[in-house]
Each structure stands twice: as C-alpha cells, then as structure tokens.
Design an enzyme around this catalytic site. Structure first.
Site, short mmCIF file in Angstrom:
data_model
loop_
_atom_site.label_atom_id
_atom_site.label_comp_id
_atom_site.label_asym_id
_atom_site.label_seq_id
_atom_site.Cartn_x
_atom_site.Cartn_y
_atom_site.Cartn_z
N PHE A 83 0.86 -1.18 0.00
CA PHE A 83 0.00 0.00 0.00
C PHE A 83 0.91 1.24 0.00
O PHE A 83 1.85 1.32 0.80
CB PHE A 83 -0.90 -0.02 1.24
N ASP A 141 1.85 -4.94 8.73
CA ASP A 141 0.67 -4.08 8.57
C ASP A 141 -0.54 -5.00 8.43
O ASP A 141 -0.60 -5.82 7.51
CB ASP A 141 0.83 -3.19 7.32
N TYR A 149 -11.03 1.36 10.56
CA TYR A 149 -12.24 1.61 9.76
C TYR A 149 -12.52 0.56 8.70
O TYR A 149 -13.48 0.68 7.96
CB TYR A 149 -12.16 2.99 9.09
N LYS A 150 -11.68 -0.46 8.60
CA LYS A 150 -11.91 -1.52 7.61
C LYS A 150 -12.75 -2.64 8.25
O LYS A 150 -13.90 -2.41 8.58
CB LYS A 150 -10.58 -1.98 7.03
N ARG A 210 -12.13 -4.74 -7.25
CA ARG A 210 -11.87 -5.38 -5.97
C ARG A 210 -13.16 -5.61 -5.20
O ARG A 210 -13.97 -4.69 -5.04
CB ARG A 210 -10.91 -4.52 -5.14
C1 LIG Z 1 -5.88 1.14 4.30
C2 LIG Z 1 -4.43 1.00 4.49
C3 LIG Z 1 -3.68 2.02 5.09
C4 LIG Z 1 -4.36 3.31 5.45
O1 LIG Z 1 -3.58 4.18 6.17
P1 LIG Z 1 -4.27 5.49 6.79
O2 LIG Z 1 -3.19 6.14 7.51
O3 LIG Z 1 -5.40 5.00 7.64
O4 LIG Z 1 -4.82 6.30 5.67
C5 LIG Z 1 -2.33 1.81 5.31
N1 LIG Z 1 -1.73 0.65 4.94
C6 LIG Z 1 -2.43 -0.34 4.34
C7 LIG Z 1 -1.75 -1.60 3.95
C8 LIG Z 1 -3.79 -0.19 4.09
O5 LIG Z 1 -4.47 -1.14 3.48
#
Ligand SMILES: *Cc1c(COP(=O)(O)O)cnc(C)c1O
Length: 410
Positions: free
Chosen positions: A124, A195, A220-221, A369
């Site tokens: 990400f 992560d 939030y996921k 997705r």
């Molecule tokens: C969704 C996601 C993030 C989001 O980071 P934020 O700081 O909440 O915007 C980070 N890393 C991964 C792998 C994600 O899927």
C-alpha cells in the site's frame, strides 16, 4: 449452482445473526467493507451518548469518571485479542500512517548500524511513502528497498534493520505466511513489522505465536470503526522498554499530568501515544470491535473462504469475458478476504456496478476489488452481485458515458 443453493447456505450460516447488528441499505450488496466497514446499529446511540451525556453534561470530568483516559489502552487490548497479542501490547492511536512512522523510526533505532528498511513493491503506497520520508529525514545512509514478494527472503541480510510487510496485500489479496517470514527476518537479526490493515477482523492473526516484533492496522476496515477511525499499533512486550518514541508527545510521557519540563517516556505501550485522542471516534470504534469479539474468527475465516471460492466459481461459470481475470491467488489459504479481478475497463465497470447497488471498488490501474465481510455479507448477496456483474458485461452497460468520468476518491 442455483439461487436456491445460496439461500440454503444463508439459512445454515452460523454467523447469520450478525447481519442484523449492522445498518445497511436494503438495496445494496456491500462488497467494500475492506475499505470502509459498515455502520453497526449500536454506534449512533453510543456516539450520541458520548456527545450529549459524557461531553455535554459531564464535561471535562469524563476523562476520569467515564474513563476517557483509558480508552486507547482498553480498546487496544480488545483488538489485541483479535490479533494474538497479550494485554498491554496493543494501543489505539493516530492513523495507520502515523503509527507506521512511529514504529519504523523506533525499529531503525533498535538496530544501530543497520541501514535498510525492506518492503514490497506493490505494498500500500502510504507504507512505502512513510518509510521513504523517514529515510530522508534520518539520512545516515538509511535506505528503503522494495522488492517483489518472491524476492523478499533473498534480500534479507545483516544490513536490514526492519522488514515491513502488509500481511494481506490491498491490491491482490495475497497473504504472507506470517510465522515463516517473521522467522526469516529474525534469522538475520532484523525486526519484523506487519501491517494488518486487511487482516485484523478478516483472517486469524497470531502475532505473538509468530514471534512478530511490531504491527499496525486500521480501525475503519474490518473493525467497522467508521470513516477515519483511529488506528492501532502493537509492540511486543520484550521491546517496549527500549523502543524510542519518535513523536514524543505528552500522552506518551511517564507522568503526563506532572507537567514536567523534560520528556520521559512511559515504561509501557503508552509511550507510543502522542496527544489527546479523539474520544468520540474511539467510542464508535469500540462498538465495532466489540461486535467482532462476539464472532469466532474461525467462523469468519470459514465463511470468508467459502464466499470467495463461490464468487470466483460463479464469475467463471456466468461471465465468459471475465474468465481467467483472477488477480488474487487461487489458493484460498494464500488469500485474504477479498477477490480481485483484472480488466482494462475496471473503472467504468465498477461505476456501472455501483449504480446498480453492488458496491466494490476500483484500484488503479485495472483492478475490480470485492471485499467479503462475513459478519454482514450473505451468500444470496454473492449470487446477486454476480448476476448484476454478468448483466453489465453482457449488455455492455458499462460503456455508457456516465460511467467513464473519474472521481476524486476511487
Ligand atoms: C488502508 C491501508 C492504510 C491506510 O492508512 P491510513 O493512515 O489510515 O490512511 C495503510 N496501509 C495499508 C496496507 C492499508 O491497506
């Protein structure tokens, strides 16, 4: 496969009762809980209570009388139960991005003389950006090296301070063997940072059993904490006394309310706290986490595998144009709780799907997705989603002008 078979699966689903705890529009099939989890029905009342009673009536007294001061730890410990951590190892704080910064910086300091942060091409973007920004700030030859997943093990050596990987890849759903990779990192004396953005609440995670050092993840996921919910971080107990807080704020001080002039980090996980936490958002997150704790993760995983397998099979059976488009691993044991399909016109196809009430998302450049959140996605939803996708593909409905324009958020 017939629609009746899907209705029967719903009737026999041990998690069936959970859907009623979520407030979902009746005409929507929501396959995007991996981007923004659904709203638990109990959340609005709890948020109202925090605003009107705890804030409105109790005012500042609530820090003590309503336990606001302990929320980050309390909810952290609950999340800890979902990710295989002991109490005191998980803290809710900041965003995933900020937590990555804090833990990566701490990790590099714990391995003096080592200059490499290793990650994966296709991680990400924020994970890579944060590492790159940290390396630029630190100087001293610190570098970020991102390689293909299959090359990760071959670049591990004594120069590596920390290996930072996302357990379930956001773009493909591919899942690492956490225990095995952690062991490889430790073989060369590197720290392992996971992560868990697409793992916590979606697949079984056993950080301690795997020997992990550090981890971060989203609220939030799959944890259904609401848009911009606070994130979490994990530091294995054995590292807590040594990990140097890169953002040395007063909430991480050993005695925040002594108002001392000099920084002294707390002796435990609290040293990773920074400033005053968002209490209203924490209250909303706790509702989502509590719901997750009521559902056995093994049942969630069983249903998720069944649902993703059925979805892949049905797409294959019903939509000739998408046959062979699977961008996720075909082995469910190597896949998280999402299915990605590849198509050059993924963007307009997804817009046409959303217009018909099937919400998934598009990931650049060509990914459709679909996230499967077993607490509120039913089997009949899967049938319906594939029928609508088939309609859009067979009729070419996605070619309409209305579906071509890009939005700011995809
Ligand atoms: C969704 C996601 C993030 C989001 O980071 P934020 O700081 O909440 O915007 C980070 N890393 C991964 C792998 C994600 O899927």
């Amino acid at each position: 496969m017939t629609p009746d078979a899907f209705t029967t699966l719903d009737q026999k689903d041990p998690l069936r009762a959970f859907r009623q705890y979520f407030d979902l529009p009746a005409d929507v099939v929501y396959l995007d809980g991996n981007s923004l989890g659904a709203l638990p029905k109990a959340t609005p009342a709890r948020v109202r209570e925090v605003v009107e009673e705890e804030w409105g009536q109790q005012l500042i007294r609530s820090w003590n009388t309503r336990g606001w001061i302990d929320l980050q730890r309390r909810i952290g410990d609950k999340i800890g139960r979902i990710i295989g951590a002991e109490p005191g190892e998980t803290l809710v704080a900041d965003s995933t991005s900020v937590n990555l910064f804090k833990l990566l910086a701490g990790a590099v300091k714990l391995r003096p003389g080592r200059t490499r942060i290793i990650s994966e091409i296709g991680n990400f973007p924020t994970d890579l950006y944060i590492a790159q920004g940290l390396a630029a700030l630190l100087g001293d030859g610190i570098e970020v090296i991102a390689v293909k997943p299959e090359d990760v093990e071959s670049v591990l050596d004594e120069r590596v301070a920390v290996l930072m990987l996302t357990h379930v890849n956001y773009g493909t759903g591919a899942m690492y063997d956490m225990a095995q990779i952690t062991e490889r990192a430790h073989d060369v004396g590197a720290l392992m940072l996971w992560d868990l953005a697409h793992s916590a609440g979606a697949v079984p995670v056993e950080l301690n059993a795997a020997g992990a050092d550090l981890a971060v993840g989203c609220g939030y996921k799959y944890l259904n904490g609401g848009p911009g919910a606070p994130a979490f971080l994990y530091v294995a107990e054995r590292h807590q006394a040594q990990l140097q807080p890169a953002i040395s704020g007063w909430f991480g001080h050993a005695a925040p309310f002594a108002f001392e002039g000099d920084y002294r980090p707390a002796g435990d996980i609290m040293r990773l706290a920074v400033g005053t936490p968002p209490v209203i958002s924490l209250a909303a997150l706790e509702i989502g986490v509590d719901l997750m704790l009521d559902a056995p993760i093994s049942a969630i995983r069983d249903k998720s595998i069944r649902q993703t397998e059925l979805f892949i099979e049905l797409v294959d059976q019903e939509i000739p144009e998408l046959r062979g488009s699977l961008a996720s691993p075909s082995d469910p044991l190597r896949r998280g709780s999402q299915v990605c399909l590849r198509h050059p016109d993924a963007w307009p196809i997804m817009q046409a799907l959303i217009a018909r009430g099937v919400i998934g998302d598009f990931r650049a450049p060509d990914i459709l997705r679909f996230g499967f959140t077993p607490l509120y996605v039913g089997y009949a939803d899967i049938w319906k989603a594939v029928r609508i996708l088939r309609h859009i593909m067979v009729t070419g409905e996605w070619r309409q002008d209305a579906y071509q324009a890009k939005s700011k958020v995809t």
